[in-house]
Structures are given as C-alpha cells and as structure tokens.
Scaffold this active site. Structure first.
Site, PDB file in Angstrom:
ATOM      1  N   GLY A 214       0.858  -1.294  -0.198  1.00  0.00           N
ATOM      2  CA  GLY A 214      -0.104   0.155   0.131  1.00  0.00           C
ATOM      3  C   GLY A 214       0.981   1.215   0.064  1.00  0.00           C
ATOM      4  N   ASN A 215       0.268   2.367   0.190  1.00  0.00           N
ATOM      5  CA  ASN A 215       1.009   3.697   0.248  1.00  0.00           C
ATOM      6  C   ASN A 215       0.364   4.572   1.582  1.00  0.00           C
ATOM      7  OD1 ASN A 215      -1.122   5.461  -1.176  1.00  0.00           O
ATOM      8  ND2 ASN A 215      -0.690   3.867  -2.630  1.00  0.00           N
TER       9      ASN A 215
END
Ligand code: PMT
Length: 409
Positions: A214-215
């Site tokens: 993810g980020n």
C-alpha cells in the site's frame, strides 16, 4: 478564517427553528454556518423559544432573532416577509410534524411559517420527531407534498430518540445539515447537470489475507476535490480506497481496495461523465498472486513477485481518443525529484488535459497532511504554480480549471 467555506461565504441563510428537543442542535448548526462565512438570520416559533432562548441565537449571529410577528419593533427591524424574500436558502431545523403540516397547507400563522411562505430561495427541511409521528401517514403525505413542491429534505436518522426509544426521527447532525446546505446551494453552479468522477486514497494489493502492498495516501486531496465539484453542482461519483473520511452529501460513494477494483469502478462510472480527476495513489504493481492463507515465516529472505497493474487514467484517456468520448481527464503526479519534468512526461504519456504536479517530499505537502503545494500543467505545457494552500483551496482551483475547460467551445 480557517473554517470559511467558499460556497457559503456571504450567502444569506435563514435558519428556522421549531419547537422540538433537537432545537439545541440548531445552535451548533447556526454557529457552524456563521464560522463558514454565511450571513445567518434565525427565525423561531414560540414553541422553539421554550426549548432554547432566542438570546443564544442572537449571540451566535450578532443579529436580532425573528420571533414575534406582532412586535412593532421587530416589524421595523426585520419585516415579516423580508427575511424570506432575501434568503438564498432557508433551513428549517428541527422541523416538527406540526410545522411540516402547516407548510404543506401553506399556512402562515407565525414568523417561521410566514418566512417560509415568502421564501423565494430553496428550503431545506430537517425533520425531527418521535418515530410514531414520523411514520404517521399524515406526516409522510405532508413530506411527499412538500418534496413534490421542490422542498429538499435531510434525515431524519435512526437512533436513540428523546423518549429513550430507538427508531427513525432523530434530527440529522449539524455537520450533515451544513453539507446538505452546500449541496442545495451548489445546484445551478457551473458544473450543474454534469457528472464528475473523482478518485481518492491509496489502493491495497493483497499479499495474503492479512498483508498488503500500500501507500500513505489518506484520501484528503481526493475528498476535497469531490466536495469542490459537488459544491459547483456536479453529480459526483467518488471512488476511494481505504480511508476514514466521509464523502460529500449528494455524491455517489464507491469504496474499493485494489487497483483492479478501482479500474472497474472508474470504467463503470465514466460513460457520459464530463470529467475524471484522479488524485488516488494507485499501486503500479501488485503481488502476482495473493496467497490463500497467511504466509508463515520461513527463510531469512523472501521474494515477492510483482505484476504491473492497469493504468486507469491512460485507459480512460485512450478510450476517449478512440470513441470521441469528451471526458476531461485530470491526473496527479506525485514526485519526490524533478517534479515538473516528470509531470510533463506523464501528461504526454497518459494523454491528459491537465496534470497536477505534486511535490510529496516536503513535510507540509502531499501525503496525509491538510495542505498541499502543486503546479497545474496543461496539455500545451503551460504551468500554474500555486503557493502552499489547504487541500480544500487547492481542490477549488483544480475544479475551477476543470469548469473552464468544459466551458470552452
Ligand atoms: O490522499 P492524500 O493523503 O491527501 O495525498 C494526496 C496525494 C499525494 C496522494 C495526491 O495529491 C497525489 O499526488 N495523487 C497521485 C498519486 C500517484 O499515484 O501519482 P503517480 O504519479 O504514481 O500517478 C500518476 C497518475 O496516474 C495519478 O493521477 C494516478 O491516480 C494515476 N494512476 C497511477 C497508477 C495506475 N495504475 N493508474 C492510474 O490511473
């Protein structure tokens, strides 16, 4: 002021308060409207004044409260129909069953119903009552009549009622009412009748049932864009990854997880849309295959094989070129170095109308924070650098640029 909201700034709003226990929440609503920059007049029914003193509203608005139709002083200061004539929006919160019945029959027996009858602007009803009164066929029929006549309504919500019972009849929260007011005021704005698709937040690409790639995207930038487009009258579809934020009242909200799901949701919403604004931080790669069960610790090192995800913006822009679909495509470029060069390369590669170059290396700009520093670049390469601004203000500017492109012949 920090709390000012452009669509509410300087707008003349009348808050009508009727006699229900939820009248105390109307004070919070009034305070929020004033902080947002609206010019607020309050009109109360005599029953409302039994629940909350007019002085409370007078202190919040710094204006006299309209209460008594037969007071000579009030008649000189306010006038029994002038408030309604001046109002760009009237919000009746709470709206009791009794007042709904009077409005449905065009009665004007107190300052509030008279103001409503004289009102030339839109009226937003915020019903609040015991569930038995709300469910009563008479109340439901009155609401039908009022909505057919163009009145807007928000709520009532379900939950604990003043009696202690649980049911439908709770007044909507002040934040929801304020957001619904923005939606009503935005009707007729520059994006009226146009569909705008906005993406927000980060995608999550599953490694196994408990882990993902993810980020740091919080969704704040994309949600701000959705609010700005909705405030200008657009029919907004907001497609977002995992976030705790609430979307704008009146928008269609679609929650997704992965890049693939985001692409499916965008392609589903895009036919007929006037604009696509992609602030989402979409993963460029996903694990080639997600494990069915939690991966157990084994060797010291572990390799994760990754596969490219579909480029959503490029897909939409490409379809547009083939089908002649007129959707204006706006992307973001999150960069940590050579920001403008990289953004210029992306606008050309993806075939976009605008790209928002976003330096995400500074602490006050980019992921997670409430402010942003961006440069808007158009297809001809012209760059407009904005100073550090709130994400809401950045969003207003980007959506104004979208509206300008759509106005071009
Ligand atoms: O959510 P916040 O915490 O408020 O943070 C905001 C933000 C930093 C995420 C936002 O302002 C931002 O810069 N978003 C773009 C992030 C990004 O993915 O940039 P990119 O340069 O990797 O992608 C370029 C563009 O292509 C983006 O519009 C992106 O949405 C789109 N894209 C990317 C990959 C992909 N597979 N499909 C895409 O459509």
């Amino acid at each position: 002021m920090d709390n000012e909201i452009p669509i509410l700034q300087g707008r003349h709003i009348v808050v009508g308060v009727t006699g229900g226990i939820a009248a105390y929440k109307a004070a919070d609503l009034t305070s929020q409207l004033v902080k947002a920059g609206a010019n607020v007049d309050v009109v109360m029914t005599p029953a409302a004044a039994e629940f909350v003193r007019p002085l409370t509203f007078q202190a919040l608005t710094h204006r006299p409260v309209a209460l008594d139709m037969f007071s000579l002083l009030q008649e000189t200061e306010i006038g029994h129909v002038s408030l309604g004539k001046r109002a760009e929006l009237m919000i009746i919160a709470p709206a009791t069953a009794n007042t709904l019945a009077k409005l449905a029959h065009g009665m004007a027996d107190n300052m509030l119903t008279t103001t409503a009858l004289a009102c030339r602007g839109p009226i937003l009803l915020v019903p609040a009552m015991e569930s038995g009164m709300w469910d009563n066929p008479a109340t439901l029929a009155n609401m039908d009549v009022l909505q057919q006549r163009g009145y807007h309504a928000v709520g009532p919500e379900s939950g604990r009622l003043a009696s202690g019972a649980t049911g439908t009849g709770r007044m909507a929260e002040p934040e929801t009412i304020l957001d619904a007011a923005r939606w009503v005021l935005g009707r007729g704005g520059p994006l009226s009748g146009m569909a705008v698709v906005v993406t927000a937040g980060g995608t999550r690409e599953a490694i196994d049932p408990v882990r993902f790639v993810g980020n740091h995207s919080s969704g704040k930038m994309g949600f701000a864009l959705a609010f700005a487009a909705r405030d200008r009258g657009a029919d907004v579809t907001l497609i977002h990854g995992t976030t705790s934020l609430s979307g704008p009242y009146g928008a269609k909200i679609v929650a997704v997880e992965s890049a693939e799901q985001m692409q499916a949701a965008v392609l589903d919403s895009i036919p007929g849309a006037a604009g696509l604004v992609m602030a989402a931080a979409v993963a460029d790669y996903r694990p080639t295959s997600a494990a069915e069960h939690k991966i157990k610790k084994q060797a010291e090192d572990m390799c994760l094989e990754l596969t490219r995800t579909p480029d959503i913006l490029a897909t939409v822009a490409g379809q547009r070129a083939r089908s002649g679909h007129p959707t204006v495509a706006i992307g973001f470029a999150a960069e940590t170095q050579d920001v403008l060069e990289n953004a210029r390369a992306k606008i050309a590669r993806k075939g976009l109308d605008l790209i928002v170059a976003n330096d995400v290396s500074a602490a006050d700009s980019g992921f997670g924070v409430d402010t942003n520093r961006v440069t808007i670049i158009d297809a001809a390469g012209r760059a407009e650098s904005l100073p550090l601004m709130s994400k809401a203000a950045v969003a207003e500017t980007i959506i104004d640029r979208l509206a300008e492109i759509l106005r071009r012949p």
